[in-house]
Design a protein around this motif. Structure first.
Motif: not given
Length: 379
Positions: A2, A65, A67, A74-75, A77-80, A105
């Motif tokens: 990351t 990636r 974002v 990329v919102p 909540e989808r960025r980890g 989850p």
């Protein structure tokens, strides 16, 4: 893996830009501290990486990636990404377990094991799992907030001045627990802070942010010992600044002829050194003699204001000494300078082609931890 990468990021509110084409790389598994004064854009940068704020220009990449960029979004909540706020932001109506497990989850029956694992990771006893936030101390609340951010195993954790509201002892203990937890998980982290000591001690890289731009980004020892300019030097810690002249890779100033670390501009310069580089000996037995004008005592150390013989520069030369037995005002001392200094072109003067770099300090890369073996079992 990351890694975080910002490329020419401009961001702000409405039409007003707070960040101006910021470039920054945070290597995988490391911690970078964003250090700057109020209004410098620290929180704006963090919110842009998190996805709470759309940049006006440039690109944000997380783990390779894109974002955020022109035509790409990329919102949050989808960025980890895990996010820890200054005040913690715990839900007051939920228990510690409910806060940590919020938004996990996987099935509820697996929550308890994950909560207990995280409490141990952040240094809190398991019996706190059933308490409410108002039954915890400030430091405990911040550790719970960190545990909640780490719960879904994010690759990136963002910390927005999470220790600033704690008292000194509690701040240090919470900061150490946070550093241990981040190392254990292998997460990449970005810390926003205005505390210089915190930035230097907590991070693998310090990025100095001023007027919406990164002034310097490097490992703590490099940023402190080899600041990019006078403004960075003064912002990052106490700095002794004296006029001088550079020639043949050394500088001449009221402290003597001194070696220079890194880049050496020729001609009139401002010489910078840290107060701890000035060593004192009783009775005036050093390379230079000086008189102690005042002493500011802090317990672990003391800052001594000195007047060099014949200089007339009282309160412009300071030494930092161990606080066990500092000198007294009026005392005569000898003075020496330990290690190389930094030299910057004097005000109104720019560097030229005849400037030299004698034995320039090597570029020190941000240390990247060795890959960690993660457990194969996943909830």
């Amino acid at each position: 893996m990351t890694e975080v990468r910002l490329r020419a990021v401009t961001a702000g509110y409405g039409r007003e830009a707070v960040l101006d084409e910021v470039d920054l790389v945070v290597p995988t598994g490391t911690t970078t501290a964003i250090l700057g004064g109020s209004g410098s854009g620290k929180t704006t940068l963090l919110r842009t990486v998190a996805g709470f704020l759309r940049p006006l220009g440039g690109e944000v990449l997380i783990g390779g990636r894109t974002v955020a960029a022109a035509g790409t979004w990329v919102p949050p909540e989808r960025r980890g990404v895990g996010y820890v706020r200054q005040e913690g932001g715990l839900f007051p109506h939920l228990s510690v377990e409910g806060n940590i497990a919020f938004g996990l989850p996987w099935p509820r029956r697996r929550h308890r094991d994950r909560v207990l694992e995280l409490l141990d990771l952040v240094g809190l006893p398991a019996e706190l799992a059933d308490r409410r936030p108002d039954q915890l101390s400030g430091g405990q609340q911040q550790r719970v907030a960190l545990a909640r951010a780490l719960a879904p195993r994010p690759g990136l954790v963002l910390l927005d001045e999470p220790f600033s509201s704690l008292d000194t002892a509690l701040r240090a203990a919470t900061r150490e627990a946070t550093a241990r937890a981040l190392r254990a998980t292998g997460a990449t982290a970005i810390l926003v802070t205005h505390d210089q000591g915190e930035a230097l001690s907590f991070s693998d890289q310090v990025a100095i942010l001023g007027a919406g731009a990164i002034r310097q980004a490097a490992p703590p020892r490099v940023v402190y010992g080899e600041p990019a300019d006078v403004e960075v030097a003064e912002f990052l810690g106490d700095a002794v600044l004296v006029p001088g002249t550079a020639r043949n890779g050394r500088v001449e100033c009221l402290l003597g002829t001194l070696p220079v670390r890194g880049y050496v501009p020729r001609g009139a310069v401002t010489v910078m050194l840290r107060p701890e580089q000035i060593t004192l000996t009783p009775g005036g037995t050093g390379r230079l003699d000086a008189t102690v004008r005042s002493v500011a005592y802090f317990g672990h150390d003391a800052v001594v204001e000195l007047e060099l013989d014949g200089s007339g520069l009282a309160e412009q030369v300071r030494a930092r000494v161990v606080g066990l037995q500092p000198p007294e005002p009026g005392e005569r001392v000898g003075l020496d300078v330990a290690g190389p200094v930094r030299a910057f072109p004097a005000a109104g003067r720019t560097s030229g082609s005849d400037d030299v770099r004698p034995e320039a300090s090597p570029v020190v890369p941000v240390p990247v931890p060795a890959p960690r073996v993660r457990e194969a079992r996943q909830p």
